[in-house]
Write a protein that holds these residues in place. Sequence first.
Motif, PDB file in Angstrom:
ATOM      1  N   SER A 135       0.821  -1.220   0.000  1.00 27.31           N
ATOM      2  CA  SER A 135       0.000   0.000   0.000  1.00 27.31           C
ATOM      3  C   SER A 135       0.850   1.264   0.000  1.00 27.31           C
ATOM      4  O   SER A 135       0.329   2.368  -0.183  1.00 27.31           O
ATOM      5  CB  SER A 135      -0.934   0.007   1.212  1.00 27.31           C
ATOM      6  OG  SER A 135      -0.155   0.113   2.376  1.00 27.31           O
ATOM      7  N   GLY A 136       2.181   1.115   0.255  1.00 33.15           N
ATOM      8  CA  GLY A 136       3.059   2.280   0.208  1.00 33.15           C
ATOM      9  C   GLY A 136       3.090   3.076   1.491  1.00 33.15           C
ATOM     10  O   GLY A 136       3.500   4.224   1.490  1.00 33.15           O
ATOM     11  N   LEU A 137       2.705   2.460   2.614  1.00 36.32           N
ATOM     12  CA  LEU A 137       2.795   3.190   3.879  1.00 36.32           C
ATOM     13  C   LEU A 137       4.270   3.405   4.224  1.00 36.32           C
ATOM     14  O   LEU A 137       5.096   2.521   4.022  1.00 36.32           O
ATOM     15  CB  LEU A 137       2.121   2.404   5.006  1.00 36.32           C
ATOM     16  CG  LEU A 137       2.022   3.173   6.308  1.00 36.32           C
ATOM     17  CD1 LEU A 137       0.758   4.018   6.349  1.00 36.32           C
ATOM     18  CD2 LEU A 137       2.013   2.210   7.483  1.00 36.32           C
ATOM     19  N   GLY A 138       4.605   4.567   4.760  1.00 35.59           N
ATOM     20  CA  GLY A 138       6.014   4.861   5.060  1.00 35.59           C
ATOM     21  C   GLY A 138       6.599   5.718   3.961  1.00 35.59           C
ATOM     22  O   GLY A 138       5.884   6.281   3.131  1.00 35.59           O
ATOM     23  N   ALA A 139       7.926   5.802   3.944  1.00 33.88           N
ATOM     24  CA  ALA A 139       8.581   6.712   2.998  1.00 33.88           C
ATOM     25  C   ALA A 139       8.631   6.136   1.586  1.00 33.88           C
ATOM     26  O   ALA A 139       8.752   6.869   0.608  1.00 33.88           O
ATOM     27  CB  ALA A 139      10.000   7.012   3.483  1.00 33.88           C
ATOM     28  N   ALA A 140       8.579   4.807   1.452  1.00 34.97           N
ATOM     29  CA  ALA A 140       8.749   4.192   0.132  1.00 34.97           C
ATOM     30  C   ALA A 140       7.409   4.109  -0.599  1.00 34.97           C
ATOM     31  O   ALA A 140       6.375   3.861   0.013  1.00 34.97           O
ATOM     32  CB  ALA A 140       9.335   2.796   0.303  1.00 34.97           C
ATOM     33  N   PRO A 141       7.424   4.310  -1.946  1.00 38.18           N
ATOM     34  CA  PRO A 141       6.186   4.132  -2.709  1.00 38.18           C
ATOM     35  C   PRO A 141       5.755   2.665  -2.723  1.00 38.18           C
ATOM     36  O   PRO A 141       6.546   1.777  -2.403  1.00 38.18           O
ATOM     37  CB  PRO A 141       6.556   4.611  -4.112  1.00 38.18           C
ATOM     38  CG  PRO A 141       8.026   4.767  -4.144  1.00 38.18           C
ATOM     39  CD  PRO A 141       8.558   4.703  -2.758  1.00 38.18           C
ATOM     40  N   ALA A 142       4.473   2.433  -3.084  1.00 36.73           N
ATOM     41  CA  ALA A 142       3.938   1.067  -3.082  1.00 36.73           C
ATOM     42  C   ALA A 142       4.761   0.169  -3.997  1.00 36.73           C
ATOM     43  O   ALA A 142       5.210   0.578  -5.059  1.00 36.73           O
ATOM     44  CB  ALA A 142       2.486   1.099  -3.533  1.00 36.73           C
ATOM     45  N   LEU A 143       4.948  -1.075  -3.559  1.00 36.97           N
ATOM     46  CA  LEU A 143       5.675  -2.070  -4.349  1.00 36.97           C
ATOM     47  C   LEU A 143       4.681  -2.968  -5.074  1.00 36.97           C
ATOM     48  O   LEU A 143       3.607  -3.275  -4.531  1.00 36.97           O
ATOM     49  CB  LEU A 143       6.496  -2.970  -3.426  1.00 36.97           C
ATOM     50  CG  LEU A 143       7.868  -2.526  -2.943  1.00 36.97           C
ATOM     51  CD1 LEU A 143       8.525  -3.666  -2.195  1.00 36.97           C
ATOM     52  CD2 LEU A 143       8.737  -2.079  -4.104  1.00 36.97           C
ATOM     53  N   ALA A 144       5.054  -3.429  -6.268  1.00 37.46           N
ATOM     54  CA  ALA A 144       4.245  -4.443  -6.946  1.00 37.46           C
ATOM     55  C   ALA A 144       4.457  -5.784  -6.231  1.00 37.46           C
ATOM     56  O   ALA A 144       5.539  -6.046  -5.686  1.00 37.46           O
ATOM     57  CB  ALA A 144       4.675  -4.549  -8.402  1.00 37.46           C
ATOM     58  N   ALA A 145       3.400  -6.615  -6.249  1.00 34.36           N
ATOM     59  CA  ALA A 145       3.444  -7.872  -5.490  1.00 34.36           C
ATOM     60  C   ALA A 145       4.621  -8.753  -5.903  1.00 34.36           C
ATOM     61  O   ALA A 145       5.159  -9.506  -5.078  1.00 34.36           O
ATOM     62  CB  ALA A 145       2.127  -8.618  -5.668  1.00 34.36           C
ATOM     63  N   GLU A 146       5.058  -8.656  -7.177  1.00 38.55           N
ATOM     64  CA  GLU A 146       6.158  -9.539  -7.602  1.00 38.55           C
ATOM     65  C   GLU A 146       7.503  -9.160  -6.976  1.00 38.55           C
ATOM     66  O   GLU A 146       8.466  -9.903  -7.104  1.00 38.55           O
ATOM     67  CB  GLU A 146       6.272  -9.622  -9.131  1.00 38.55           C
ATOM     68  CG  GLU A 146       6.447  -8.312  -9.837  1.00 38.55           C
ATOM     69  CD  GLU A 146       5.110  -7.732 -10.293  1.00 38.55           C
ATOM     70  OE1 GLU A 146       4.079  -8.046  -9.652  1.00 38.55           O
ATOM     71  OE2 GLU A 146       5.089  -6.958 -11.272  1.00 38.55           O
ATOM     72  N   ASN A 147       7.550  -8.012  -6.298  1.00 35.30           N
ATOM     73  CA  ASN A 147       8.783  -7.630  -5.609  1.00 35.30           C
ATOM     74  C   ASN A 147       8.858  -8.171  -4.183  1.00 35.30           C
ATOM     75  O   ASN A 147       9.780  -7.817  -3.430  1.00 35.30           O
ATOM     76  CB  ASN A 147       8.914  -6.108  -5.552  1.00 35.30           C
ATOM     77  CG  ASN A 147       9.213  -5.545  -6.915  1.00 35.30           C
ATOM     78  OD1 ASN A 147      10.027  -6.106  -7.647  1.00 35.30           O
ATOM     79  ND2 ASN A 147       8.542  -4.472  -7.276  1.00 35.30           N
ATOM     80  N   LEU A 148       7.870  -8.961  -3.802  1.00 34.66           N
ATOM     81  CA  LEU A 148       7.827  -9.496  -2.442  1.00 34.66           C
ATOM     82  C   LEU A 148       7.577 -10.992  -2.494  1.00 34.66           C
ATOM     83  O   LEU A 148       6.762 -11.460  -3.307  1.00 34.66           O
ATOM     84  CB  LEU A 148       6.662  -8.872  -1.654  1.00 34.66           C
ATOM     85  CG  LEU A 148       6.692  -7.370  -1.430  1.00 34.66           C
ATOM     86  CD1 LEU A 148       5.328  -6.908  -0.934  1.00 34.66           C
ATOM     87  CD2 LEU A 148       7.758  -7.014  -0.417  1.00 34.66           C
ATOM     88  N   CYS A 149       8.218 -11.720  -1.600  1.00 35.01           N
ATOM     89  CA  CYS A 149       7.972 -13.164  -1.524  1.00 35.01           C
ATOM     90  C   CYS A 149       8.164 -13.574  -0.071  1.00 35.01           C
ATOM     91  O   CYS A 149       9.133 -13.167   0.572  1.00 35.01           O
ATOM     92  CB  CYS A 149       8.956 -13.890  -2.429  1.00 35.01           C
ATOM     93  SG  CYS A 149       8.764 -15.673  -2.417  1.00 35.01           S
ATOM     94  N   LEU A 150       7.225 -14.336   0.461  1.00 34.38           N
ATOM     95  CA  LEU A 150       7.331 -14.828   1.834  1.00 34.38           C
ATOM     96  C   LEU A 150       7.667 -16.308   1.808  1.00 34.38           C
ATOM     97  O   LEU A 150       6.934 -17.104   1.213  1.00 34.38           O
ATOM     98  CB  LEU A 150       5.998 -14.615   2.579  1.00 34.38           C
ATOM     99  CG  LEU A 150       5.917 -15.224   3.981  1.00 34.38           C
ATOM    100  CD1 LEU A 150       6.845 -14.502   4.962  1.00 34.38           C
ATOM    101  CD2 LEU A 150       4.475 -15.181   4.513  1.00 34.38           C
ATOM    102  N   LEU A 151       8.782 -16.676   2.437  1.00 33.42           N
ATOM    103  CA  LEU A 151       9.116 -18.079   2.646  1.00 33.42           C
ATOM    104  C   LEU A 151       8.822 -18.373   4.113  1.00 33.42           C
ATOM    105  O   LEU A 151       9.499 -17.839   5.001  1.00 33.42           O
ATOM    106  CB  LEU A 151      10.581 -18.363   2.323  1.00 33.42           C
ATOM    107  CG  LEU A 151      11.100 -17.960   0.938  1.00 33.42           C
ATOM    108  CD1 LEU A 151      12.478 -18.570   0.687  1.00 33.42           C
ATOM    109  CD2 LEU A 151      10.150 -18.362  -0.170  1.00 33.42           C
ATOM    110  N   TYR A 152       7.795 -19.169   4.335  1.00 29.25           N
ATOM    111  CA  TYR A 152       7.250 -19.369   5.685  1.00 29.25           C
ATOM    112  C   TYR A 152       7.547 -20.805   6.101  1.00 29.25           C
ATOM    113  O   TYR A 152       7.008 -21.746   5.511  1.00 29.25           O
ATOM    114  CB  TYR A 152       5.744 -19.084   5.638  1.00 29.25           C
ATOM    115  CG  TYR A 152       5.037 -18.935   6.961  1.00 29.25           C
ATOM    116  CD1 TYR A 152       5.658 -19.184   8.172  1.00 29.25           C
ATOM    117  CD2 TYR A 152       3.706 -18.522   6.992  1.00 29.25           C
ATOM    118  CE1 TYR A 152       4.983 -19.026   9.376  1.00 29.25           C
ATOM    119  CE2 TYR A 152       3.021 -18.364   8.184  1.00 29.25           C
ATOM    120  CZ  TYR A 152       3.672 -18.620   9.377  1.00 29.25           C
ATOM    121  OH  TYR A 152       3.000 -18.473  10.568  1.00 29.25           O
ATOM    122  N   GLY A 153       8.408 -20.956   7.114  1.00 26.22           N
ATOM    123  CA  GLY A 153       8.804 -22.296   7.539  1.00 26.22           C
ATOM    124  C   GLY A 153       8.446 -22.561   8.989  1.00 26.22           C
ATOM    125  O   GLY A 153       8.257 -21.634   9.783  1.00 26.22           O
TER     126      GLY A 153
END
Length: 280
Positions: A135-153
Amino acid sequence: MPAPPPDARSFTATVSAVVACGTDGVLLSVRPPQPLPPLRAARFFMLRREDGASPAIPRPFSLYRQADDELVFLVKVTGRGTRALAACEAGSKLRVIGPLGNGWPDLDGDGGPWVMLAGGIGSAPFFMAIEQALSGLGAAPALAAENLCLLYGASTAGFLYDLERFEELGVRVLVATDDGSRGFRGNVCELLEREWEAGGLPRDVRLLACGPDPMLHAVERLARARELSCWLSLEELMGCGVGICNGCPVPTRPEGPLGAWPNAKCCVEGPVFSTEEISL
Ligand SMILES: Cc1cc2nc3c(=O)[nH]c(=O)nc-3n(C[C@H](O)[C@H](O)[C@H](O)COP(=O)(O)OP(=O)(O)OC[C@H]3O[C@@H](n4cnc5c(N)ncnc54)[C@H](O)[C@@H]3O)c2cc1C
Ligand code: FES
């Protein structure tokens, strides 16, 4: 001398809901007397019950979610303090100190994708991190979902707390369990290596990690070996949470940006540190 953040307060909050989550966890929703402004993911609060059922020393918990003027914590029952919190009912009163700590860095789009490595209850500081990055909260503009990945172990599927809600956030979520009860059989570092080999992730990822000590050591080693930018959110034992008791030392790197002093205080200089700053 590092000081607690200027927005930290001590207040009484009212429990609004306690919902079972995973094998041994609860989602604990509390309502502060006044709504808090949006808080950076990976900041934390010290919590204890006001009715005497908690130990005298409050316990630290990452903010899991912030919604409808409520603060939600994801609590894994490990001992007396967490058991007392999990046994709260709607209407129970909590003594709350916070928000404390620094939180994750801005998740900007100026480098490789962000890969979040969560181990069990170490997933807690990632839910809002993903929401805020999208959503772009904080100083950085919103990121597209492909720039994030969660590896949950986790060791087993029952410790993948609130997995379905993470999967609904709209970013890629890959799961690993030690016993193979869900997803890839192995740990999150092995899963990351597999993704690299399969071409599922580029080599220049930036890492954020939170989980048990052995996992964080492994992530630190991996980040150094691959020369990757990496931030760790540490779950040190804490006495005060505000820099007074010296109960949360973290070894610093003499050549790093925190300077020659051998220890940082996890509560006021962390809980998030870059691997440039510290060496576990
Ligand atoms: C910044 C921060 C954020 C945290 N966020 C969360 C969170 O979102 N959800 C959550 O469930 N927990 C979180 N923790 C860990 C949580 O604070 C501990 O689990 C809690 O203090 C245990 O209290 P207890 O009285 O139930 O257990 P205790 O009786 O104090 O301890 C029970 C057992 O757990 C061990 N233990 C206690 N604390 C830790 C710890 N921090 N790391 C490793 N072992 C520990 C003890 O050595 C003992 O063996 C966080 C810790 C920190 C510092
Ligand atoms: S917990 Fe007291 S100084 Fe950090």
